[in-house]
Motif scaffolding. Structure first.
Motif, mmCIF file in Angstrom:
data_model
loop_
_atom_site.group_PDB
_atom_site.id
_atom_site.type_symbol
_atom_site.label_atom_id
_atom_site.label_comp_id
_atom_site.label_asym_id
_atom_site.label_seq_id
_atom_site.Cartn_x
_atom_site.Cartn_y
_atom_site.Cartn_z
ATOM 1 N N PHE A 18 41.314 27.989 25.181
ATOM 2 C CA PHE A 18 40.862 29.187 25.884
ATOM 3 C C PHE A 18 42.016 30.173 26.063
ATOM 4 N N GLU A 19 43.178 29.675 26.501
ATOM 5 C CA GLU A 19 44.326 30.554 26.725
ATOM 6 C C GLU A 19 44.720 31.284 25.448
ATOM 7 N N ASN A 20 44.777 30.555 24.335
ATOM 8 C CA ASN A 20 45.165 31.182 23.069
ATOM 9 C C ASN A 20 44.150 32.228 22.628
ATOM 10 N N THR A 21 42.877 31.907 22.737
ATOM 11 C CA THR A 21 41.831 32.851 22.346
ATOM 12 C C THR A 21 41.831 34.060 23.269
ATOM 13 N N PHE A 22 41.956 33.818 24.561
ATOM 14 C CA PHE A 22 41.954 34.911 25.529
ATOM 15 C C PHE A 22 43.137 35.842 25.277
ATOM 16 N N ASN A 23 44.316 35.268 25.026
ATOM 17 C CA ASN A 23 45.497 36.092 24.771
ATOM 18 C C ASN A 23 45.329 36.929 23.502
ATOM 19 N N ALA A 24 44.685 36.368 22.481
ATOM 20 C CA ALA A 24 44.429 37.138 21.260
ATOM 21 C C ALA A 24 43.483 38.298 21.548
ATOM 22 N N VAL A 25 42.469 38.060 22.363
ATOM 23 C CA VAL A 25 41.526 39.127 22.731
ATOM 24 C C VAL A 25 42.246 40.211 23.528
ATOM 25 N N VAL A 26 43.137 39.815 24.422
ATOM 26 C CA VAL A 26 43.896 40.794 25.214
ATOM 27 C C VAL A 26 44.741 41.684 24.300
ATOM 28 N N PHE A 28 44.216 42.343 21.143
ATOM 29 C CA PHE A 28 43.297 43.201 20.397
ATOM 30 C C PHE A 28 42.798 44.361 21.260
ATOM 31 N N GLN A 29 42.404 44.066 22.492
ATOM 32 C CA GLN A 29 41.904 45.121 23.378
ATOM 33 C C GLN A 29 42.993 46.127 23.723
ATOM 34 N N ASP A 30 44.202 45.652 23.964
ATOM 35 C CA ASP A 30 45.296 46.569 24.296
ATOM 36 C C ASP A 30 45.639 47.479 23.112
ATOM 37 N N GLN A 31 45.629 46.924 21.908
ATOM 38 C CA GLN A 31 45.898 47.752 20.734
ATOM 39 C C GLN A 31 44.774 48.753 20.490
ATOM 40 N N SER A 32 43.538 48.328 20.724
ATOM 41 C CA SER A 32 42.400 49.235 20.581
ATOM 42 C C SER A 32 42.482 50.362 21.603
ATOM 43 N N GLU A 33 42.889 50.026 22.817
ATOM 44 C CA GLU A 33 43.042 51.048 23.864
ATOM 45 C C GLU A 33 44.098 52.067 23.462
ATOM 46 N N LYS A 62 39.464 46.212 32.041
ATOM 47 C CA LYS A 62 40.624 45.353 32.294
ATOM 48 C C LYS A 62 40.438 44.528 33.563
ATOM 49 N N LYS A 63 39.872 45.158 34.595
ATOM 50 C CA LYS A 63 39.637 44.422 35.840
ATOM 51 C C LYS A 63 38.638 43.296 35.605
ATOM 52 N N THR A 64 37.572 43.580 34.870
ATOM 53 C CA THR A 64 36.575 42.562 34.567
ATOM 54 C C THR A 64 37.193 41.443 33.740
ATOM 55 N N ARG A 65 38.032 41.793 32.783
ATOM 56 C CA ARG A 65 38.722 40.800 31.955
ATOM 57 C C ARG A 65 39.606 39.915 32.819
ATOM 58 N N ASP A 66 40.349 40.517 33.747
ATOM 59 C CA ASP A 66 41.226 39.746 34.623
ATOM 60 C C ASP A 66 40.432 38.852 35.579
ATOM 61 N N ASP A 67 39.308 39.371 36.078
ATOM 62 C CA ASP A 67 38.442 38.566 36.953
ATOM 63 C C ASP A 67 37.866 37.371 36.200
ATOM 64 N N PHE A 68 37.480 37.589 34.944
ATOM 65 C CA PHE A 68 36.961 36.496 34.126
ATOM 66 C C PHE A 68 38.032 35.435 33.919
ATOM 67 N N ARG A 69 39.245 35.871 33.623
ATOM 68 C CA ARG A 69 40.355 34.931 33.413
ATOM 69 C C ARG A 69 40.602 34.110 34.680
ATOM 70 N N LYS A 70 40.593 34.774 35.823
ATOM 71 C CA LYS A 70 40.811 34.080 37.094
ATOM 72 C C LYS A 70 39.700 33.064 37.346
ATOM 73 N N SER A 71 38.475 33.443 37.050
ATOM 74 C CA SER A 71 37.344 32.545 37.242
ATOM 75 C C SER A 71 37.456 31.302 36.362
ATOM 76 N N VAL A 72 37.812 31.491 35.113
ATOM 77 C CA VAL A 72 37.961 30.344 34.204
ATOM 78 C C VAL A 72 39.138 29.473 34.638
ATOM 79 N N ASP A 73 40.243 30.083 35.024
ATOM 80 C CA ASP A 73 41.399 29.308 35.498
ATOM 81 C C ASP A 73 41.036 28.493 36.732
#
Length: 95
Positions: A18-26, A28-33, A62-73
């Motif tokens: 999950f951490e590796n996939t989530f970091n890859a998505v982050v 990708f999203q940051d570069q897209s932004e 970004k807030k939703t992404r961070d909230d999701f990460r916190k929830s999974v953690d």
């Protein structure tokens, strides 16, 4: 190896996956932004309030992404705490 150790290894594997996939998505999203902001900066026909709206939308994502990460953690932490407790019929580990 007992069942608890195998289960903990499985949980740790899934946590790392999950951490590796989530970091890859982050990334990708940051570069897209960054790309999107560059395109908006070169679009003189867009009003400033539209650009501001897009900025607020990005903040919300970004807030939703961070909230999701916190929830999974938190879920992984609770699962690890649950597995750390003795199973029915198992003797408690001595500290």
């Amino acid at each position: 190896m007992n069942q608890k150790e195998m289960f903990l290894q499985l949980v740790n594997f899934n946590k790392k996956a999950f951490e590796n996939t989530f970091n890859a998505v982050v990334v990708f999203q940051d570069q897209s932004e960054s790309l999107f902001k560059g395109m908006l900066g070169q679009a003189p026909w867009l009003r400033e309030d539209n650009k501001t709206g897009v900025g607020e939308w990005v903040k919300s994502c970004k807030k939703t992404r961070d909230d999701f990460r916190k929830s999974v953690d938190d879920g992984f932490k609770k699962l690890e705490e649950l597995v750390a407790k003795p199973f029915p019929g198992e003797k408690a580990a001595k500290a």
